[in-house]
Design a protein around this motif. Structure first.
Motif, PDB file in Angstrom:
ATOM      1  N   ASP A  62      49.604  49.021  45.772  1.00 17.56           N
ATOM      2  CA  ASP A  62      49.560  49.760  47.034  1.00 17.56           C
ATOM      3  C   ASP A  62      49.107  48.831  48.158  1.00 17.56           C
ATOM      4  N   GLY A  63      49.898  48.826  49.245  1.00 19.86           N
ATOM      5  CA  GLY A  63      49.549  48.001  50.392  1.00 19.86           C
ATOM      6  C   GLY A  63      49.934  46.546  50.254  1.00 19.86           C
ATOM      7  N   GLU A  64      50.540  46.172  49.151  1.00 16.71           N
ATOM      8  CA  GLU A  64      50.906  44.777  48.914  1.00 16.71           C
ATOM      9  C   GLU A  64      52.270  44.494  49.542  1.00 16.71           C
ATOM     10  N   GLY A  65      52.309  43.511  50.441  1.00 14.44           N
ATOM     11  CA  GLY A  65      53.548  43.150  51.089  1.00 14.44           C
ATOM     12  C   GLY A  65      54.481  42.386  50.172  1.00 14.44           C
ATOM     13  N   ALA A  66      55.690  42.129  50.653  1.00 12.46           N
ATOM     14  CA  ALA A  66      56.701  41.465  49.845  1.00 12.46           C
ATOM     15  C   ALA A  66      56.261  40.067  49.429  1.00 12.46           C
ATOM     16  N   ALA A  67      55.651  39.317  50.355  1.00 11.54           N
ATOM     17  CA  ALA A  67      55.228  37.949  50.033  1.00 11.54           C
ATOM     18  C   ALA A  67      54.121  37.960  48.982  1.00 11.54           C
ATOM     19  N   ALA A  68      53.166  38.883  49.123  1.00 10.76           N
ATOM     20  CA  ALA A  68      52.076  38.970  48.159  1.00 10.76           C
ATOM     21  C   ALA A  68      52.593  39.381  46.781  1.00 10.76           C
ATOM     22  N   ARG A 102      37.888  58.034  37.044  1.00 11.53           N
ATOM     23  CA  ARG A 102      37.861  56.584  36.837  1.00 11.53           C
ATOM     24  C   ARG A 102      39.270  56.047  36.611  1.00 11.53           C
ATOM     25  N   ARG A 103      40.064  56.767  35.837  1.00 11.09           N
ATOM     26  CA  ARG A 103      41.425  56.297  35.569  1.00 11.09           C
ATOM     27  C   ARG A 103      42.263  56.316  36.839  1.00 11.09           C
ATOM     28  N   ALA A 104      42.134  57.357  37.631  1.00 14.69           N
ATOM     29  CA  ALA A 104      42.907  57.441  38.868  1.00 14.69           C
ATOM     30  C   ALA A 104      42.531  56.319  39.823  1.00 14.69           C
ATOM     31  N   ALA A 105      41.234  55.993  39.881  1.00 14.70           N
ATOM     32  CA  ALA A 105      40.783  54.938  40.791  1.00 14.70           C
ATOM     33  C   ALA A 105      41.150  53.552  40.280  1.00 14.70           C
ATOM     34  N   GLY A 106      41.248  53.402  38.951  1.00 14.74           N
ATOM     35  CA  GLY A 106      41.453  52.076  38.387  1.00 14.74           C
ATOM     36  C   GLY A 106      42.889  51.648  38.243  1.00 14.74           C
ATOM     37  N   LEU A 107      43.832  52.586  38.171  1.00 15.89           N
ATOM     38  CA  LEU A 107      45.227  52.220  37.971  1.00 15.89           C
ATOM     39  C   LEU A 107      45.824  51.614  39.242  1.00 15.89           C
ATOM     40  N   ALA A 108      46.537  50.512  39.060  1.00 13.88           N
ATOM     41  CA  ALA A 108      47.165  49.807  40.177  1.00 13.88           C
ATOM     42  C   ALA A 108      48.519  49.277  39.722  1.00 13.88           C
ATOM     43  N   CYS A 109      49.239  48.686  40.658  1.00 15.44           N
ATOM     44  CA  CYS A 109      50.539  48.070  40.363  1.00 15.44           C
ATOM     45  C   CYS A 109      51.480  49.058  39.670  1.00 15.44           C
ATOM     46  N   GLY A 110      51.592  50.241  40.276  1.00 12.26           N
ATOM     47  CA  GLY A 110      52.499  51.246  39.745  1.00 12.26           C
ATOM     48  C   GLY A 110      52.159  51.702  38.357  1.00 12.26           C
ATOM     49  N   GLY A 111      50.855  51.682  38.016  1.00 11.22           N
ATOM     50  CA  GLY A 111      50.413  52.138  36.711  1.00 11.22           C
ATOM     51  C   GLY A 111      50.524  51.096  35.614  1.00 11.22           C
ATOM     52  N   THR A 112      50.834  49.844  35.976  1.00 10.51           N
ATOM     53  CA  THR A 112      50.955  48.792  34.963  1.00 10.51           C
ATOM     54  C   THR A 112      49.680  47.978  34.797  1.00 10.51           C
ATOM     55  N   TRP A 113      48.661  48.276  35.585  1.00  9.64           N
ATOM     56  CA  TRP A 113      47.391  47.552  35.466  1.00  9.64           C
ATOM     57  C   TRP A 113      46.232  48.499  35.761  1.00  9.64           C
ATOM     58  N   PHE A 114      45.298  48.574  34.815  1.00  9.59           N
ATOM     59  CA  PHE A 114      44.037  49.265  35.055  1.00  9.59           C
ATOM     60  C   PHE A 114      43.035  48.183  35.410  1.00  9.59           C
TER      61      PHE A 114
END
Length: 262
Positions: free
Chosen positions: A104-110, A39-51
């Motif tokens: 992950d997958g977020e472009g520069a504009a996003a 669950r933790r691996a799937a939930g972490l986003a934004c370089g580990g700064t957001w679950f």
């Protein structure tokens, strides 16, 4: 408070002992869930700064956690909008120092939009297909946020563009005029939604909603909202800034409740 919600699109309800007890039970239950490696691996986003924490809380359909009921003024105010609705497993959104980093997958504009505009959005308008057309795939009735940890004001609070729900309602009413509510999910709302979003940035006040465990935040379903970047001076416990969010949906997609309800 209900009048304030209708006018401003948000309301913070004062601390209540029952809500504080619920928050303690929810925090403990959420931390146990978050400790599960998958669950933790799937939930972490934004370089580990957001679950992200979708469907993380093991609550019952009435909102209770470990036998502790979810009650209080905010819950009662929400029920004046759409009646008593069954609640999904709450999202437990946890933000950590350094947010945001690119997702992950977020472009520069996003990513710039996340940094500069708090990734502001209206819930339920999902990006569909390769063109990421915004379509109304989830007709939420309201957004209820329940803080689970004590933090300082700069710890990535929820932010709302005050009054933006009025602008959004007019925009969606015009875009969906003459369309059977059963077909709303197939209407491309990208252009009117983006235009309304730009207008909200220009004309509506951006309000950080800073709250503590025991309080509750109720946000109108059409209010433009997002999450602020973490201020480098902010403080939070080791578990980060934790908030449980409920977004129940209107039960009947053949009706126009999403547009016409308070």
């Amino acid at each position: 408070m209900v009048a304030a919600l209708s006018e401003k699109g948000w309301a913070i309800f004062p601390p209540e002992p029952g809500v504080a007890e619920w928050a303690r039970a929810a925090r403990d239950a959420a931390l146990k869930r978050m400790a599960e490696p998958a669950r933790r691996a799937a939930g972490l986003a934004c370089g580990g700064t957001w679950f992200v924490g979708l469907d993380c809380l093991p609550n019952d359909a009435d909102g209770s956690v470990a036998g502790v009921p979810l009650d209080g003024a905010a819950r009662r105010a929400a029920e004046t909008i759409a009646g008593s609705l069954p609640l999904h497993a709450a999202q437990v959104s946890v933000v950590y120092p350094g947010y945001p980093r690119p997702r992950d997958g977020e472009g520069a504009a996003a990513f710039r939009y996340r940094q500069k505009r708090d990734a502001a959005h209206v819930d339920g308008l999902l990006p569909i297909g390769p063109e990421r057309q915004r379509m109304l795939r989830e007709r939420h009735a309201w957004l209820l946020g329940l803080p689970l940890s004590e933090t300082s004001a700069g710890a990535s609070p929820l932010v709302v563009w005050e009054g933006s729900h009025h602008l959004m309602r007019r925009t969606f009413a015009s875009a969906l005029d003459g369309v059977d509510p059963r077909d709303w999910a197939d209407v491309d709302l990208t252009e009117p939604y983006h235009a309304a979003r730009r207008a909200a940035f220009e004309t509506c006040r951006r309000v950080p909603l800073v709250a503590s465990p025991g309080t509750a935040v109720l946000v109108h379903r059409m209010a433009l909202h997002g999450v602020a970047p973490w201020d480098e001076t902010a403080t939070a416990p080791p578990e980060g800034r934790m908030v449980a969010y409920f977004r129940p949906v209107f039960p009947d997609n053949t009706r126009d409740d999403w547009l016409t309800a308070p």
